[in-house]
Design a protein around this motif. Structure first.
Motif, PDB file in Angstrom:
ATOM      1  N   UNK A  23      41.216  48.284  41.337  1.00  0.00           N
ATOM      2  CA  UNK A  23      41.449  46.609  39.858  1.00  0.00           C
ATOM      3  C   UNK A  23      41.692  45.340  40.649  1.00  0.00           C
ATOM      4  N   UNK A  24      42.555  45.794  41.000  1.00  0.00           N
ATOM      5  CA  UNK A  24      43.710  44.249  41.385  1.00  0.00           C
ATOM      6  C   UNK A  24      43.280  44.064  42.629  1.00  0.00           C
ATOM      7  N   UNK A  40      23.661  48.663  38.424  1.00  0.00           N
ATOM      8  CA  UNK A  40      25.022  49.322  38.646  1.00  0.00           C
ATOM      9  C   UNK A  40      26.417  48.979  38.915  1.00  0.00           C
ATOM     10  N   UNK A  41      26.751  48.650  40.307  1.00  0.00           N
ATOM     11  CA  UNK A  41      27.749  48.496  40.825  1.00  0.00           C
ATOM     12  C   UNK A  41      28.505  47.109  40.300  1.00  0.00           C
ATOM     13  N   UNK A  42      27.922  45.752  40.564  1.00  0.00           N
ATOM     14  CA  UNK A  42      28.095  44.875  39.998  1.00  0.00           C
ATOM     15  C   UNK A  42      28.798  45.265  38.168  1.00  0.00           C
ATOM     16  N   UNK A  43      27.480  45.688  37.950  1.00  0.00           N
ATOM     17  CA  UNK A  43      28.202  46.642  35.647  1.00  0.00           C
ATOM     18  C   UNK A  43      29.361  46.935  35.757  1.00  0.00           C
ATOM     19  N   UNK A  44      29.502  47.966  36.974  1.00  0.00           N
ATOM     20  CA  UNK A  44      30.929  48.229  36.772  1.00  0.00           C
ATOM     21  C   UNK A  44      31.904  47.722  37.054  1.00  0.00           C
ATOM     22  N   UNK A  45      32.350  46.600  38.129  1.00  0.00           N
ATOM     23  CA  UNK A  45      33.056  45.511  38.524  1.00  0.00           C
ATOM     24  C   UNK A  45      33.443  44.714  37.297  1.00  0.00           C
ATOM     25  N   UNK A  52      33.230  45.523  34.523  1.00  0.00           N
ATOM     26  CA  UNK A  52      33.416  46.076  33.182  1.00  0.00           C
ATOM     27  C   UNK A  52      34.915  46.744  33.804  1.00  0.00           C
ATOM     28  N   UNK A  53      35.636  46.872  34.586  1.00  0.00           N
ATOM     29  CA  UNK A  53      37.005  46.538  35.672  1.00  0.00           C
ATOM     30  C   UNK A  53      37.612  45.017  35.193  1.00  0.00           C
ATOM     31  N   UNK A  54      36.840  44.342  35.425  1.00  0.00           N
ATOM     32  CA  UNK A  54      37.339  43.022  35.352  1.00  0.00           C
ATOM     33  C   UNK A  54      37.866  43.020  37.040  1.00  0.00           C
ATOM     34  N   UNK A  55      37.353  43.729  37.848  1.00  0.00           N
ATOM     35  CA  UNK A  55      37.521  43.054  39.232  1.00  0.00           C
ATOM     36  C   UNK A  55      36.763  41.820  39.859  1.00  0.00           C
ATOM     37  N   UNK A  56      37.453  41.292  40.496  1.00  0.00           N
ATOM     38  CA  UNK A  56      37.009  40.027  41.854  1.00  0.00           C
ATOM     39  C   UNK A  56      35.916  40.852  42.645  1.00  0.00           C
ATOM     40  N   UNK A  57      34.807  40.727  42.620  1.00  0.00           N
ATOM     41  CA  UNK A  57      34.351  40.501  43.476  1.00  0.00           C
ATOM     42  C   UNK A  57      33.158  39.273  43.997  1.00  0.00           C
ATOM     43  N   UNK A  58      33.067  39.494  45.103  1.00  0.00           N
ATOM     44  CA  UNK A  58      32.223  38.168  46.099  1.00  0.00           C
ATOM     45  C   UNK A  58      30.655  39.287  46.258  1.00  0.00           C
TER      46      UNK A  58
END
Length: 316
Positions: free
Chosen positions: A70-71, A84-89, A91-97
């Motif tokens: 997650x970190x 579903x992938x960015x939605x899950x990210x 939800x997990x409060x992940x930093x994603x690009x």
């Protein structure tokens, strides 16, 4: 000993497209901004050399989000991902690009627009290819039906023949896709197509250059990965355009010299995810064996550039 002469035709455009360039830049800039490791869901682009290079810098390639902590930042590949992938990210409060190619995102937006107008979508694409999975995953199951061939068009079962639209994977053969589109339009006259063709400019340009080169060359090599859709299409286009020997090679070490024999003319191109360094490596391998004269076969010029996401352009 005198080397035999060889005219080497070099296709232009070839190799990296703007979407691939941007995706690689995103991983490099993420490593620079946040340090290693940075996680990447799926190969950022389909090329072993590129992936290995980024891995050496600290990128960790995984197939699913659940393999990421997650970190640490995670990057989505140029091929696009299901919603579903960015939605899950999130939800997990992940930093994603998201490194999805803007031309793939265009197809995603198109599919959603058609769906909001009450249309069911037929996607022309390759089953299991990450781009197809990503596009189909923009809408609920059953809203996007996949066809791969003209034969599939005859079999596909739709909800309402009057309420249909089609989209395509961006890396397909232009000629094959035209046949499938014609079959769709014959079976479903009311089907709605994209405003502008979904097959991307880079795929089209590279295929056109191969067609021009195939008229001149006895044999042709396409530098690219075996899981690269656009590279495999270039081999098919070359063979169909009259080049009796068209092969895919990842590196110069893959060249089958015995099969090439005493050729006098050779064509070289590269898929959109193959770096120029690998093309040069192949040319150098020919220079070792032949007295090479290089002629560029240019059918288009490309000056497209896509911006990287804002999160990477602002200081940490």
């Amino acid at each position: 000993m005198t080397k035999p002469p060889l005219t080497l035709y070099l296709a232009a455009p070839r190799g990296f497209c703007a979407g691939v360039d941007r995706a690689i830049k995103i991983v490099d800039m993420a490593l620079e901004k946040w340090g290693a490791p940075v996680y990447v869901r799926h190969e950022i682009v389909h090329n072993k050399y590129v992936v290995d290079d980024l891995r050496a810098k600290g990128a960790v390639f995984v197939e699913e989000l659940e393999e990421c902590p997650d970190d640490r930042p995670v990057i989505f590949s140029a091929h696009g991902v299901p919603k579903s992938v960015p939605a899950e990210a999130t939800k997990r409060e992940m930093l994603y690009v998201d490194a999805t190619c803007p031309l793939v995102s265009k197809v995603h937006i198109e599919a959603e627009r058609h769906a909001s107008n009450g249309l069911q979508i037929i996607m022309i694409g390759h089953d299991g290819h990450p781009e197809t999975v990503g596009t189909m995953g923009q809408l609920p199951e059953g809203e996007v039906l996949l066809v791969e061939t003209v034969e599939d068009v005859a079999e596909v079962e739709v909800r309402d023949p009057q309420k249909l639209a089609f989209v395509t994977q961006t890396t397909l053969s232009v000629d094959d896709t035209a046949d499938i589109v014609a079959a769709l339009q014959t079976r479903f006259p009311a089907i709605v197509g994209p405003h502008k063709e979904d097959i991307c400019y880079a795929t089209t340009n590279r295929q056109e250059a191969v067609k021009a080169m195939a008229q001149k060359a006895e044999a042709m090599l396409v530098v690219g990965a075996p899981n690269s859709s656009n590279s495999k299409r270039l081999v098919e286009v070359g063979a169909r355009a009259g080049c009796s020997y068209a092969q895919l090679v990842q590196r110069a070490t893959d060249i089958d010299w015995r099969a090439l024999g005493d050729i006098k003319t050779m064509g070289i191109t590269a898929g959109a995810s193959a770096p120029e360094v690998l093309i040069n490596e192949v040319i150098d391998a020919f220079r070792d064996r032949f007295d090479v004269t290089v002629e560029v076969v240019e059918t288009a010029q490309e000056n497209v550039e896509f911006k990287v996401p804002r999160v990477l352009r602002v200081p940490a």
